[in-house]
Scaffold this active site. Sequence first.
Site, PDB file in Angstrom:
ATOM      1  N   SER A   1     -85.454 -63.989   1.247  1.00 21.25           N
ATOM      2  CA  SER A   1     -85.560 -65.225  -0.193  1.00 21.25           C
ATOM      3  C   SER A   1     -86.429 -63.990  -1.083  1.00 21.25           C
ATOM      4  O   SER A   1     -86.336 -64.356  -2.007  1.00 21.25           O
ATOM      5  CB  SER A   1     -86.994 -65.410   0.140  1.00 21.25           C
ATOM      6  OG  SER A   1     -87.824 -65.180   1.175  1.00 21.25           O
TER       7      SER A   1
ATOM      8  N   GLU B   1     -87.459 -73.339  10.679  1.00 25.21           N
ATOM      9  CA  GLU B   1     -87.769 -73.993   9.056  1.00 25.21           C
ATOM     10  C   GLU B   1     -87.573 -75.238   9.025  1.00 25.21           C
ATOM     11  O   GLU B   1     -86.439 -76.018   9.702  1.00 25.21           O
ATOM     12  CB  GLU B   1     -86.670 -72.744   8.314  1.00 25.21           C
ATOM     13  CG  GLU B   1     -87.388 -73.563   6.979  1.00 25.21           C
ATOM     14  CD  GLU B   1     -86.937 -71.700   6.202  1.00 25.21           C
ATOM     15  OE1 GLU B   1     -85.898 -71.068   6.249  1.00 25.21           O
ATOM     16  OE2 GLU B   1     -86.570 -72.381   4.564  1.00 25.21           O
TER      17      GLU B   1
ATOM     18  N   ASP C   1     -84.173 -59.407   7.060  1.00 27.90           N
ATOM     19  CA  ASP C   1     -83.394 -60.325   6.773  1.00 27.90           C
ATOM     20  C   ASP C   1     -81.981 -59.222   6.707  1.00 27.90           C
ATOM     21  O   ASP C   1     -82.092 -58.758   6.078  1.00 27.90           O
ATOM     22  CB  ASP C   1     -83.919 -61.469   5.569  1.00 27.90           C
ATOM     23  CG  ASP C   1     -84.407 -62.841   6.566  1.00 27.90           C
ATOM     24  OD1 ASP C   1     -84.307 -63.199   7.429  1.00 27.90           O
ATOM     25  OD2 ASP C   1     -84.646 -63.449   6.060  1.00 27.90           O
TER      26      ASP C   1
HETATM   27  O1  KIV Z   1     -86.377 -65.065   3.692  1.00 31.14           O
HETATM   28  C1  KIV Z   1     -87.601 -65.541   3.915  1.00 31.14           C
HETATM   29  O2  KIV Z   1     -88.408 -65.556   2.856  1.00 31.14           O
HETATM   30  C2  KIV Z   1     -87.178 -66.235   5.619  1.00 31.14           C
HETATM   31  C3  KIV Z   1     -88.242 -67.506   5.489  1.00 31.14           C
HETATM   32  C4  KIV Z   1     -88.624 -68.616   4.610  1.00 31.14           C
HETATM   33  C5  KIV Z   1     -88.898 -67.215   7.326  1.00 31.14           C
HETATM   34  O3  KIV Z   1     -86.376 -66.387   6.409  1.00 31.14           O
END
Ligand code: KIV
Length: 271
Positions: free
Chosen positions: A52, A189, A90
């Site tokens: 994100s 989510e 991520d």
């Molecule tokens: O990238 C992110 O912030 C996420 C959250 C929404 C869980 O994957």
Amino acid sequence: MSTGSTTRVITTHKLLEMKQKGEKISMLTAYDYTSAKIVDEAGIDIILVGDSAANVMAGHETTLPITIDQMIYHAQSVMRAVKNPLVVVDMPFGTYQGNPKEAVRSAIRIMKESEADAVKMEGGSEIMESVERILSTGIPVMGHLGLTPQSIHKFGTYAVRAKEEAEAKKLIEDAIALEKAGCFAIVLEKIPAVLAKQVSEALSIPVIGIGAGKYCDGQVLVMHDMLGLNNSFSPRFLRRYGNMYEEYLKAFRNYVEDVKSGDFPNESEQY
Ligand code: KIV
């Protein structure tokens, strides 16, 4: 230099114990040194260096454009700040889908160069081979099901997922398969709360929700959204813990005014 995971207070094992004891798990995103330090001091259990960052740090419409180098940069900044929480990074779009060898290379790069504690990957059966290969190298993996923003062009919308029986059934099967493969936790989510409850009850690993209701073992939010820094994003699941957009605006306006008027700096603010 980071503190290294060996000094970490929150471990994947500790998270499992928290679930067993019914202790809720708190998780928040962070992308930079300064805010990660404050989040750590606040007592958060897990920091997610989320992709994100593509949206809230870089202004992209989707999470797809962020690169592995950019994710590593954000993760390194967070790691320099953090002592207690588990730090999960991520894996960005295009670094693991469809190519398990490439997935292992990407995960190893993230872990080696950032010294983070784990990676997160979006998807179920479609990416299972990549998940298994990464787990076999000893890297902890957090799953992510339901609304998976890296697949936005497939879904076409950010609406609630798995409302239909077939999709709900696949989600449960994927969650069970991710646990069996060895994932230490799963993010759910934007799915119905009753479905998230079913998944949380079916799994022994922690289930962390975002827009997935109160029955999850923990909750995660995007820092900029919960701080109210982003006043154009108001989904139903978002609770704002501040109105930082207004606070920032007020401070910036006051500064501009003080410079223009000659009020700043004053006698005591100069050498
Ligand atoms: O990238 C992110 O912030 C996420 C959250 C929404 C869980 O994957």
